[in-house]
Design a protein around this motif. Structure first.
Motif, PDB file in Angstrom:
ATOM      1  N   SER A   1       1.010  -1.074  -0.072  1.00 47.24           N
ATOM      2  CA  SER A   1       0.014   0.012  -0.016  1.00 47.24           C
ATOM      3  C   SER A   1       0.793   1.474   0.033  1.00 47.24           C
ATOM      4  CB  SER A   1      -0.996  -0.146   1.087  1.00 47.24           C
ATOM      5  OG  SER A   1      -0.099  -0.025   2.507  1.00 47.24           O
ATOM      6  N   SER A   2       0.469   2.455  -0.717  1.00 47.90           N
ATOM      7  CA  SER A   2       0.850   3.716  -0.680  1.00 47.90           C
ATOM      8  C   SER A   2       2.250   3.547  -1.467  1.00 47.90           C
ATOM      9  CB  SER A   2       1.175   4.147   0.777  1.00 47.90           C
ATOM     10  OG  SER A   2       1.518   5.510   0.770  1.00 47.90           O
TER      11      SER A   2
ATOM     12  N   HIS B   1      -6.474   6.969   3.033  1.00 43.44           N
ATOM     13  CA  HIS B   1      -5.144   6.566   2.893  1.00 43.44           C
ATOM     14  C   HIS B   1      -4.741   5.923   4.060  1.00 43.44           C
ATOM     15  CE1 HIS B   1      -1.641   6.643  -0.066  1.00 43.44           C
ATOM     16  NE2 HIS B   1      -0.857   6.550   0.988  1.00 43.44           N
TER      17      HIS B   1
ATOM     18  N   GLU C   1      -8.362  10.738  -1.615  1.00 44.20           N
ATOM     19  CA  GLU C   1      -6.965  10.709  -1.502  1.00 44.20           C
ATOM     20  C   GLU C   1      -6.612  11.883  -2.301  1.00 44.20           C
ATOM     21  OE1 GLU C   1      -4.792   7.086  -1.160  1.00 44.20           O
ATOM     22  OE2 GLU C   1      -6.731   5.961  -1.513  1.00 44.20           O
TER      23      GLU C   1
ATOM     24  N   TRP D   1      -7.792  -0.080   3.650  1.00 44.86           N
ATOM     25  CA  TRP D   1      -7.265  -1.058   2.653  1.00 44.86           C
ATOM     26  C   TRP D   1      -7.595  -2.709   3.252  1.00 44.86           C
ATOM     27  CZ3 TRP D   1      -1.887   1.759   3.880  1.00 44.86           C
ATOM     28  CH2 TRP D   1      -2.236   2.849   3.157  1.00 44.86           C
TER      29      TRP D   1
ATOM     30  N   MET E   1      -7.960   3.001  -5.551  1.00 46.61           N
ATOM     31  CA  MET E   1      -7.710   4.344  -4.882  1.00 46.61           C
ATOM     32  C   MET E   1      -8.989   4.795  -4.245  1.00 46.61           C
ATOM     33  SD  MET E   1      -5.509   6.508  -4.685  1.00 46.61           S
ATOM     34  CE  MET E   1      -4.231   5.837  -5.758  1.00 46.61           C
TER      35      MET E   1
ATOM     36  N   TYR F   1     -10.260  10.856  -9.512  1.00 45.93           N
ATOM     37  CA  TYR F   1      -9.659   9.626 -10.078  1.00 45.93           C
ATOM     38  C   TYR F   1      -8.838   9.674 -11.183  1.00 45.93           C
ATOM     39  CZ  TYR F   1     -13.124   7.275  -6.915  1.00 45.93           C
ATOM     40  OH  TYR F   1     -14.104   6.791  -5.922  1.00 45.93           O
TER      41      TYR F   1
ATOM     42  N   LYS G   1     -12.203   1.809  -7.579  1.00 40.21           N
ATOM     43  CA  LYS G   1     -12.458   3.085  -6.953  1.00 40.21           C
ATOM     44  C   LYS G   1     -13.423   3.146  -5.970  1.00 40.21           C
ATOM     45  CE  LYS G   1     -12.006   4.738 -11.863  1.00 40.21           C
ATOM     46  NZ  LYS G   1     -12.796   5.285 -12.867  1.00 40.21           N
TER      47      LYS G   1
ATOM     48  N   SER H   1      -3.942   1.779  -2.966  1.00 41.09           N
ATOM     49  CA  SER H   1      -3.777   3.270  -2.852  1.00 41.09           C
ATOM     50  C   SER H   1      -1.983   3.613  -3.213  1.00 41.09           C
ATOM     51  CB  SER H   1      -3.952   4.012  -1.465  1.00 41.09           C
ATOM     52  OG  SER H   1      -5.210   3.697  -1.183  1.00 41.09           O
TER      53      SER H   1
END
Length: 396
Positions: free
Chosen positions: A281-282, A377, A343, A382, A339, A347, A371, A306
């Protein structure tokens, strides 16, 4: 100054009851915060979010004021979903947490809400000494290997290995393997930075219902140089604005040359790339996509939750998008990416990612973009998307 949302992992319960001394109009939201019991009135606390471009200074900044034991601020109600958090003493490491030290996720105010007063309690700050010990929350068969050598990075790390329920029952069965970055966050509250992913709980539940082909999960804990080790390309530091050296290739080489051979030797795995996945993630999501681009011979399926889509090089170019534009062949890899709308406010970035992946040769049937209009985030959100993500990835 741009702020990467990887640094902002906050969660707290939002209670929409009013604070009597605040009078509001429809174009404003009243934020009323109960600070920690040991709050020092000399400390400054700012509210930051997508409503003010995460500004800590300048005319867009909003410092909370002290009123009758509370911290209060009025922010614009601009009829959008507002994602926001708090920063103490202008230090991004000083953010709300539980008393155990686990950081809290971002707050969310939905645009269709009729409540104009948001009451929040902050139990503690992330950079303070924890007042409580976080509870261990591992379920199922999880083994932890302490201080596993990472020669490529010149350090050690902890490796957590989840074995599915049937692993003990059938000693002839072999299993696919999903390697997960930021592994300290996926199984256990006592080691997690914020909320844990509940991966072990999800896997146990899915196995009991027969809705998922079982697999092994290997968590790789990050280190103190996460930004370097989870960036495949050189990048511009978000705070100092100087070039940093990306060492993500060393991280992937560690998994390929050191960790995977160990796991394949000591556990009953399906070692081929079609049974080996990489997830994160991230920045970990950025790394997972890099794994698809450069190491599809090792990782046949990818989960990028994300992924960081705002990392730039010194020329101001998006590092991932620039690399994908030059990508000649992606290989037969299966990719899941998601995502949250809040965030980045829209999109556009994830849709552009989708376009570039398809242009790089990823088959449409092997690409799933999710989406989440209210997705934030943080690990909490998640974890909610994890079951459906692996359900799609491991569907035969």
């Amino acid at each position: 100054m741009k702020v990467n949302l990887s640094f902002i992992l906050l969660l707290i319960l939002v209670n929409t009851s009013a604070y009597s001394s605040i009078v509001m109009t429809d174009d404003k939201l009243s934020i009323i915060v109960t600070p920690p019991a040991d709050y020092n009135r000399k400390d400054t606390v700012h509210i930051v979010g997508n409503f003010n471009n995460w500004a800590l200074s300048g005319n867009k900044s909003h410092q909370l004021r002290y009123v009758e034991g509370k911290l209060v601020a009025d922010i614009p109600n601009n009829q959008q979903d507002i994602i926001f958090g708090f920063v103490r003493n202008s230090d991004w490491k000083s953010i709300p947490s539980r008393e155990s030290g686990n950081a809290l996720c971002l707050f969310l105010h939905q645009k269709n809400s009729t409540n104009h007063h948001i009451k929040i309690e902050i139990p503690a700050w992330k950079d303070d000494k924890p007042g409580k010990v976080a509870t261990q929350t591992i379920v199922g068969n999880v083994k932890v290997l302490k201080d596993f050598a990472m020669p490529q990075l010149g350090r050690q790390t902890n490796i957590s290995i989840y074995l599915p329920p049937s692993y003990k029952e059938n000693n002839q069965q072999k299993y696919p393997v999903l390697y997960m970055l930021d592994g300290q966050n996926i199984f256990d509250d006592s080691t997690a930075y914020s909320d844990e992913w509940l991966v072990d709980e999800s896997m146990e539940r899915l196995a009991s219902t027969g809705k998922l082909n079982e697999f092994i999960v290997v968590g790789i804990a990050n280190g103190p140089r996460r930004w370097n080790e989870y960036n495949p390309w050189n990048y511009k530091s978000w705070d100092t604005q100087v070039e940093e050296i990306g060492e993500g290739d060393k991280t992937i080489t560690f998994i390929r040359d050191s960790l995977k051979p160990f796991i394949d030797k000591n556990y009953r795995t399906k070692a081929e790339n079609t049974s080996t996945g990489l997830a994160g993630s991230s920045l970990g999501g950025l790394m997972a996509l890099y794994g698809a681009m450069e190491h599809s011979d090792v990782f046949g399926f990818i989960a990028a939750f994300s992924p960081s889509l705002a990392v730039e090089n010194m020329a101001g170019n998006n590092v991932l998008f620039a690399a994908l534009k030059n990508q000649k062949e992606m290989g037969r890899v299966k990719i899941y990416a998601d995502m949250g709308k809040v965030e980045y406010g829209n999109y556009e970035k994830v849709e552009f990612l989708q376009q570039l992946l398809l242009e790089s040769g990823v088959a449409e049937k092997n690409l799933k973009i999710v989406k989440d209009d209210l997705g934030r985030h943080c690990e909490l959100d998640w974890s909610k998307r994890f079951p459906s993500a692996v359900g799609w990835l491991f569907k035969e």
